[in-house]
Structures are given as structure tokens and as C-alpha cells.
Scaffold this active site. Structure first.
Site, PDB file in Angstrom:
ATOM      1  N   ASP A 153     -25.720  19.978 -11.328  1.00 25.49           N
ATOM      2  CA  ASP A 153     -25.295  18.841 -12.116  1.00 25.49           C
ATOM      3  C   ASP A 153     -24.435  19.379 -13.268  1.00 25.49           C
ATOM      4  O   ASP A 153     -24.380  20.574 -13.520  1.00 25.49           O
ATOM      5  CB  ASP A 153     -26.520  18.040 -12.623  1.00 25.49           C
ATOM      6  CG  ASP A 153     -26.148  16.605 -12.950  1.00 25.49           C
ATOM      7  OD1 ASP A 153     -27.046  15.747 -12.965  1.00 25.49           O
ATOM      8  OD2 ASP A 153     -24.942  16.329 -13.176  1.00 25.49           O
TER       9      ASP A 153
HETATM   10  C1  GLC Z   1     -23.865  13.385 -14.591  1.00 25.90           C
HETATM   11  C2  GLC Z   1     -25.026  12.932 -13.751  1.00 25.90           C
HETATM   12  C3  GLC Z   1     -24.782  13.046 -12.281  1.00 25.90           C
HETATM   13  C4  GLC Z   1     -23.302  12.829 -11.993  1.00 25.90           C
HETATM   14  C5  GLC Z   1     -22.538  13.983 -12.619  1.00 25.90           C
HETATM   15  C6  GLC Z   1     -21.027  13.823 -12.428  1.00 25.90           C
HETATM   16  O1  GLC Z   1     -24.302  13.989 -15.754  1.00 25.90           O
HETATM   17  O2  GLC Z   1     -26.302  13.472 -14.020  1.00 25.90           O
HETATM   18  O3  GLC Z   1     -25.612  12.067 -11.638  1.00 25.90           O
HETATM   19  O4  GLC Z   1     -23.084  12.785 -10.599  1.00 25.90           O
HETATM   20  O5  GLC Z   1     -22.828  14.144 -13.988  1.00 25.90           O
HETATM   21  O6  GLC Z   1     -20.589  12.708 -13.136  1.00 25.90           O
END
Ligand code: GLC
Length: 755
Positions: free
Chosen positions: A303
Site C-alpha cells: 500500500d
Molecule cells: C491508499 C489506500 C489503498 C489505495 C492506495 C492507492 O492509501 O489504502 O486502498 O488503493 O492508497 O490509492
């Protein structure tokens, strides 16, 4: 059977209707990102890796923001396309997020294919969470349909629009299980139950990935956030997760296992730690369970900056330490921490990190690009994008999903559905004339101007036959006498008052957690003031979570939970309130009376002193009832259903052969309707205590008024087994109870015994 072969009859309808020119489907041996079965692809991967420098390999492992915008890191310089194209040309990133549109992404791909050293296309991922431009109801609402075919088709449409706009990969489905309505991201889940979440997860993966990832209508799915992100302490996002391996495996793993079984091509590792080890470097969950036990060989992406956040966690000393630990645990791609690109070269040279690990991860990323067809056809088609985006067919389907997601929580004296002959309606509340918040969180490319507001939907439904009087009445968090009095005046003049209250889209979603989950006071005061006029009052809640509404639940005659319904909000609300759609949606989460009850979920254990009215020394509160406001699986209809003739066959040869459960469901009311028939079991005595109920089957089916349908289920070893004290799945002899009904608390009961 690999996912791309599992197609449903619907897809044909969706494609024909959308007029999409399909590329030839895969041959039977269509490659997937999780198998190395295509020798041609494997040869091309090896050849590329042999010719890449270490820096170029680390570029492939790096994902960064690819949008022409203020870089999302506060204070970062504003990115221009030239900066982005420079990154592509230099090969220092292999994937972007935040890049949208066929024209824009084609410019990026053109540089990648024609000007980068190895001509490797960029992998473009985005958060296609509940639609790309045609925004569907938020995922929790979609789960409330309990209709996996419908949800699969919604994701099919999202994939068609996303791929046409140059997005190859979605960071969805979010398959976390959540039992804590304070957590803002409950809105992105399929609720509290592992079985329902698993079925929805598999449906979403099939919908996104369709019949073959190299088609111009498919996108790579990404089950997230691995793992147990929804168990954050206190319902505070990113917070500590500390749970037993039983809880991990029984509650949080099934939706990921179902995603892997459905052929999901990627997994995202979560922000949280699990029992002291952050998810993005957790060898037990990543290499142990995901790769070795479930056999997942697809792409794992971290993430956003979760790798370097391990320094905050106190698990890594510095970016190099974090990167080495994440890579070793099995995270292939670094989303936006840049620690892979900036530190792994030195770590390889120092001998801390093996080049083999890096080559393995590069191979998985290249495999995804090959399987998606990006080497052979890297470009999106602007003409296709124009034709499919927000098409009439897509909108119509979004309206259908929204209407089927709305839960009728109360309807005393049949106040609903509204009659067409009603003379006047007061339409009140901060969500009544609102084209922004009904889109909900993660609405990506959705636009306010696309949204049919409630008032517009009602106007379209009633034309000039009914006088509609609008009054906002209050804001979400503030209000005043003047606004409230205007709404009271409108209600006094009307035959019925409709109140549209709840949450703004930024009151649920990532990092939008709430310690109190009430309806904000100004809105509750508005509801009370309108109710006090004596005009029959209906409350339509539009929220991203269950909210605490004891007064409304007690005093308001009719209540609907409409969630954040997406672009077709107003039309779907009108369909339900006027009965064009007979509501059948069911709660995918337990609805608390008070935030103090949390965690509150239906599949809880019995305890040695289960709550009892007439016994003080039992598990309950002295200040409020221990029961929920509304139970898991609950929802009403404009008709009524009766359950009878439960039969259970085959216990003698179980669990090697399935047990067959059948029940007759009769529509005893005056109107056709859908019923969501739910099957629960309880293993009465076991070597580890078992929940009082466990959902093991559900079917949403239409039953015409006056008719009876027999509904059947099968209980297999998988349904009856649990993790024993040695962490092995076992089925033990003994008695099981069976419950079949309209929610987790009522229905017909039976029993069987496993010898
Ligand atoms: C965010 C989220 C994740 C998302 C990623 C890209 O912080 O936790 O669910 O897909 O970043 O936006």
C-alpha cells in the site's frame, strides 16, 4: 478452472448492449498472472531480465503517481507531463497510478514503447472501487444486494470503462472484513461476515478480470488489504491489529482465499501490523500463507508508502532495512515509497539482498504486463472510451444496482410505497438536492454533474402530478432555526415529508473514522422538528456505515438505508419509494444501538453466561439492551414471506458427501418481490467453541405474490469444518443446528448429526 473461463451469461448481454468490439478471446490456455504456463511469455521475460541492469530492474519494481497534478506528497513540486515522460524514458518506474484517459495514457505508453531502452510498457493502476466514471453504490451498499451476479456485472462495467480509459489494473476488490462501524473504511467492505465477503470478493474478481486479461474490456484485480486491516483497534484507521491465528484464518483470510481461487492477479499488502509484524513485511502471512499455502504466485504491491512506514512502526531502522524486509517477505512492487529504487542496489551489492529475489519480482511484474497484452497492444482506444463511458446502458444498470441495495428498515402501517396519487411531498435534508455526496468515497472519475439528485429523481418520477417542496433544513454538521423552520413549513403543507439525512462522502472512507456514529445533532433536530408537524414522515438515511439512530428507529414510521447510491441516486430512490422496485436488500453489517456496543457482530460466541433478561450475572449491559438495533441480514419488503417444510438430508454420509437442505418460501403478500434466503449453522459442541451462527449459504430470488418456491442449499465439508486446536481444518462428529430465514435471528430451524 481459471477465472477467465468462468464467465456468466450476463457478459454477453453487457457487451452486446454496450456495442464493444471485443478482441478475440484467449485460446484455452489463456495465461494468467499467477501461472508461468505460457512458454512464449516466460521466454520473453527471461530475455528481458537478462538484458536489464539492476537499476532498470528496480525501476520495474517502482510505482509512482503519474498524474499531472500537485504530487500527493504535501509540499512536493507540481508534476507536469514532461516530468512524468522523463521518468518513463529513464525507466525509473514501471507503473503509475493517478493517470487517466486514453489520450493521456497513450502519450505515456508511446514514450515507454518507443523511447525507453527496453520498450517495456507502463502498468497503469487506479482505485476503481465502485465504478470508473459510471459510479455505482459504495461497496457496502453493493454487498447489501446479496446478489453476486449483479455485483459481478457492475464490476464488469467498471472494467470496460476503466480499460477503455487506459487503466489496466484496479486496486480492488477491497475484501477486508469489519466488525467496527467506527472504522471509516467499513464503507469499502462487504461487511462483517467472512462468507458473504468471500462470495462478493470472488464475484468482483471475476467481474474485473472478465474472460481474458489481454482483452480491451478487462483489468487486473487486486485483493486488498492483506491482511486483517479491518480489525484495527478502536476502529482507528492504520491502527494496531493483534489477534489470534484462529481469528486471522477464520475471519480475515476467507475473502482473500476466495479471491485467489477466483484467479485474482494481484494482492495489496496493508498498512497495519499483525501481532507485531507489519503486513508489508510479514513473512508468515505473505510467504507462509499467501504464497506457500494458497499458492498465490501473482503480483504483490505494497500500500502507499507502507514499506517505509515500517520505520514508524519501529520494525525497520531505515528505508534500506524496510525495503530488504519487504522484498524478502514477498512484496514485489513498492507503491510510492521509492525505497526499492533508492536502496536495493546497495543492498544487493552488500550481499544483504539476493538478486534472485529481485528477478522473481521483476518477472511477476513483467508477467502481468504480458498477460494484460500490453507488449502487443499498449494503447487504449479513445473512440471506444467515448462510446462506453457513462453510456445509457451503464447508467441503467447503476440505477438497478442502487435500487437493489437500499434496505427497508421500518415501514409501519405500510406508509411506503408512496402512491402516485399523493398530492404533495416535502423533500428535505442536506442530501435532498445534493449531487456530490451520493457519489460516496473513492468516486475516482465520477463527476457531480453526472449525479441524478434525489429531488431530480423524484421530479422525473412524478412529473407535474405531485407538488414537490424542497427545503434543505440543515447542513451535515450545522444548522439553524431559519433552515429548520423552512423545512417545518414545507412539511406542514405536504401530505408526506421525506427526509434525506446522513453522512457527507467525507464522513466515511479512508482515514474518516468516527468515535461517535450518531446522526449529527443538527440533522436529528431537523428530523424531530419535521416529525413534530404531524405530517407522516419517512427518513431515508444516506451513509457509508450503520449510524446510531435510537430516536428515529423508535419514532419514525418508515426508514430506508440508501447508503451512497452513486450516479443514479435520485432515480433509484424514486424507484424504491414509489414501489417500482420492491426493496429486498439486507444488512451486511450488524446495526448497533450505541457505539459502546462495538465490536458487535452476529457470529459471536455463546460464552458461559449468554445474556438473559432475568439474570443479572450474564453477558450484557445495565444501561442499554445487548441486542442490535437491526441484526445482520435484516431488511424488509413491501410484501411478506413465510418459511416452511425445512428438510435436511444426507447427514449419515456427511461430511464426505454434501448435506442437502431445502425449504419452501412463500410470498404471502400482495406484491411480487425478491427474498434473500439465508442459511446459518451452529456446531453445538466442538474442540474449540463455535459461533452461535455462521452464514453458510444465501440466495436472492424473485417470488411472485402468492407463489411458493423451494430453495435448496448444500453443506459440504468446507462449510462444516473449522480450525482445530492444532490449526488444521477439521469436521468433528456431533450435532449441528440449521437455521434458514430472512436474517440471522428468525426463520425455520432444524438439526442434523455427524456421526
Ligand atoms: C491508499 C489506500 C489503498 C489505495 C492506495 C492507492 O492509501 O489504502 O486502498 O488503493 O492508497 O490509492
Amino acid at each position: 478452472m481459471p477465472a477467465h473461463k468462468q464467465t456468466s451469461v450476463f457478459f454477453g448481454v453487457a457487451f452486446t448492449v454496450a456495442g464493444i468490439f471485443l478482441q478475440p478471446a484467449f485460446a484455452d490456455d489463456a495465461p494468467t498472472t499467477t501461472s508461468r504456463s505460457n512458454p512464449e511469455i516466460e521466454k520473453r521475460i527471461s530475455l528481458l531480465i537478462e538484458n536489464m541492469t539492476l537499476e532498470e530492474k528496480l525501476g520495474q519494481l517502482t510505482q509512482q503517481w503519474g498524474g499531472e497534478s500537485q504530487d500527493v506528497n504535501p509540499g512536493a513540486k507540481k508534476q507536469a507531463l514532461d516530468d512524468i515522460l522523463g521518468v518513463v524514458r529513464a525507466g525509473i518506474a514501471g507503473s503509475f497510478l493517478g493517470a487517466y484517459g486514453a489520450e493521456y495514457t497513450n502519450r505515456i505508453q508511446k514514450v515507454a514503447i518507443e523511447e525507453s531502452k527496453h520498450h517495456i510498457p507502463m502498468l497503469i493502476g487506479n482505485d476503481v472501487i465502485h465504478g470508473f466514471r459510471t459510479i455505482f453504490p459504495v461497496p457496502l451498499a453493493e454487498a447489501a444486494t446479496w446478489d453476486v451476479g449483479l455485483v459481478e456485472q457492475a464490476e464488469r462495467i467498471a472494467a470496460v470503462e476503466a480499460r477503455a480509459a487506459g487503466t489496466h489494473w484496479t486496486f480492488a476488490p477491497m475484501v477486508d472484513v469489519c466488525r467496527d462501524a467506527r472504522w471509516g473504511r467499513i464503507v469499502e467492505t462487504s461487511g462483517e461476515d467472512p462468507f458473504l465477503s468471500a462470495k462478493m470478493a470472488a464475484a468482483r474478481v471475476r467481474g474485473f478480470q472478465g474472460e481474458g486479461l489481454n482483452r480491451n474490456d478487462a483489468i487486473l484485480a487486486c485483493a486488498k488489504h492483506y491482511i486483517a486491516y479491518g480489525a484495527a483497534e478502536g476502529g482507528r484507521d492504520y491502527n494496531t491489529v493483534d489477534l489470534s491465528e484462529y481469528a486471522l484464518r477464520e475471519t480475515h483470510l476467507p475473502s482473500f482465499a476466495a479471491s485467489v481461487d477466483a484467479g485474482v492477479g494481484s494482492i495489496m499488502s496493508a498498512f497495519n501490523e499483525i501481532n507485531g509484524v507489519p503486513a508489508s513485511a510479514n513473512d508468515m502471512t505473505l510467504r507462509g500463507i499467501l504464497r506457500n499455502e494458497l499458492g498465490f504466485d501473482g503480483l504483490v504491491v505494497s500500500d502507499w508508502s507502507s514499506i517505509t512506514e515500517m520505520i514508524n512502526h519501529g520494525y525497520a531502522a531505515d528505508p534500506a532495512d524496510a525495503a530488504a524486509k519487504s522484498l524478502a517477505a514477498g512484496v514485489d512492487m513498492d507503491m510510492c515509497s521509492f525505497s526499492y529504487r533508492d536502496t536495493l542496489k546497495k543492498s544487493v551489492e552488500s550481499g544483504r539482498v539476493s538478486i534472485r529475489l529481485i528477478d522473481d519480482s521483476v518477472a511477476r511484474i513483467l508477467r502481468a504486463k504480458f498477460v494484460l497484452g500490453l507488449f502487443d497492444n499498449p494503447y487504449a482506444e479513445p473512440s471506444l472510451e467515448k462510446r462506453v463511458t457513462l453510456s445509457a446502458e451503464h447508467r441503467a444498470f447503476a440505477r438497478k444496482v442502487a435500487a437493489k441495495s437500499m434496505v427497508l428498515l421500518k415501514n409501519d402501517a405500510g406508509l411506503l410505497p408512496l402512491s402516485d396519487s399523493i398530492e404533495s411531498i416535502a423533500v428535505i435534508g442536506p442530501l435532498a438536492k445534493n449531487q456530490h455526496d451520493p457519489l460516496g468515497t473513492w468516486s475516482l472519475n465520477g463527476r457531480d454533474e453526472d449525479v441524478v439528485s434525489v429531488i431530480d429523481g423524484l421530479k422525473q418520477r412524478v412529473g407535474d402530478k405531485v407538488l414537490l417542496q424542497y427545503a434543505q433544513g440543515s447542513d451535515f454538521l450545522t444548522g439553524d432555526d431559519a433552515m429548520r423552520n423552512e423545512a417545518v413549513a414545507a412539511a406542514k403543507d405536504a401530505k408526506v415529508a421525506l427526509l434525506f439525512v446522513g453522512e457527507a462522502e467525507n464522513m466515511s472512507g479512508e482515514a474518516y473514522c468516527r468515535a461517535t456514529i450518531d446522526l449529527p445533532a443538527p440533522q436529528l433536530e431537523l428530523v424531530k422538528a419535521v416529525h413534530a408537524t404531524g405530517t407522516p414522515t419517512i427518513v431515508v438515511l444516506m451513509t457509508g456505515r450503520p449510524i446510531v439512530i435510537p430516536w428515529i428507529s423508535e419514532n419514525i414510521q418508515a426508514i430506508v438505508e440508501a447508503w451512497h447510491p452513486g450516479v443514479e441516486c435520485g432515480n433509484a430512490v424514486a424507484d424504491v419509494l414509489f414501489g417500482d422496485e420492491n426493496p429486498a436488500a439486507r444488512l451486511p453489517v450488524t446495526w448497533p444501538r450505541h457505539v459502546g456496543q462495538i465490536p458487535l457482530y452476529y457470529n459471536h460466541k455463546m460464552t458461559g453466561r449468554p445474556p438473559a433478561e432475568n439474570n443479572r450475572y450474564t453477558s450484557k449491559y445495565i444501561d442499554i439492551p445487548w441486542t442490535p438495533q437491526y441484526p445482520f441480514g435484516f431488511g424488509l419488503s413491501y410484501t411478506t414471506f413465510a418459511y416452511a417444510n425445512l428438510t435436511i438430508e444426507g447427514a449419515a454420509s456427511a461430511p464426505s458427501n454434501p448435506i442437502k437442505v431445502a425449504v419452501d418460501v412463500t410470498n404471502t403478500g400482495s406484491r411480487d418481490g425478491d427474498e434473500v434466503v439465508q442459511l446459518y449453522i451452529r456446531d453445538l459442541v466442538a474442540s474449540r467453541t463455535r459461533p452461535v451462527r455462521e452464514l453458510k449459504g444465501f440466495k436472492r430470488l424473485s417470488i411472485p405474490k402468492g407463489e411458493t418456491k423451494q430453495v435448496t442449499f448444500e453443506l459440504t465439508r468446507d462449510h462444516l469444518s473449522f480450525y482445530g486446536v492444532d490449526m488444521k481444518r477439521i469436521v468433528e462428529p456431533g450435532r449441528f443446528q440449521v437455521f434458514v430465514g430472512p436474517n440471522c435471528t428468525t426463520g425455520v430451524e432444524g438439526e442434523f448429526e455427524i456421526k
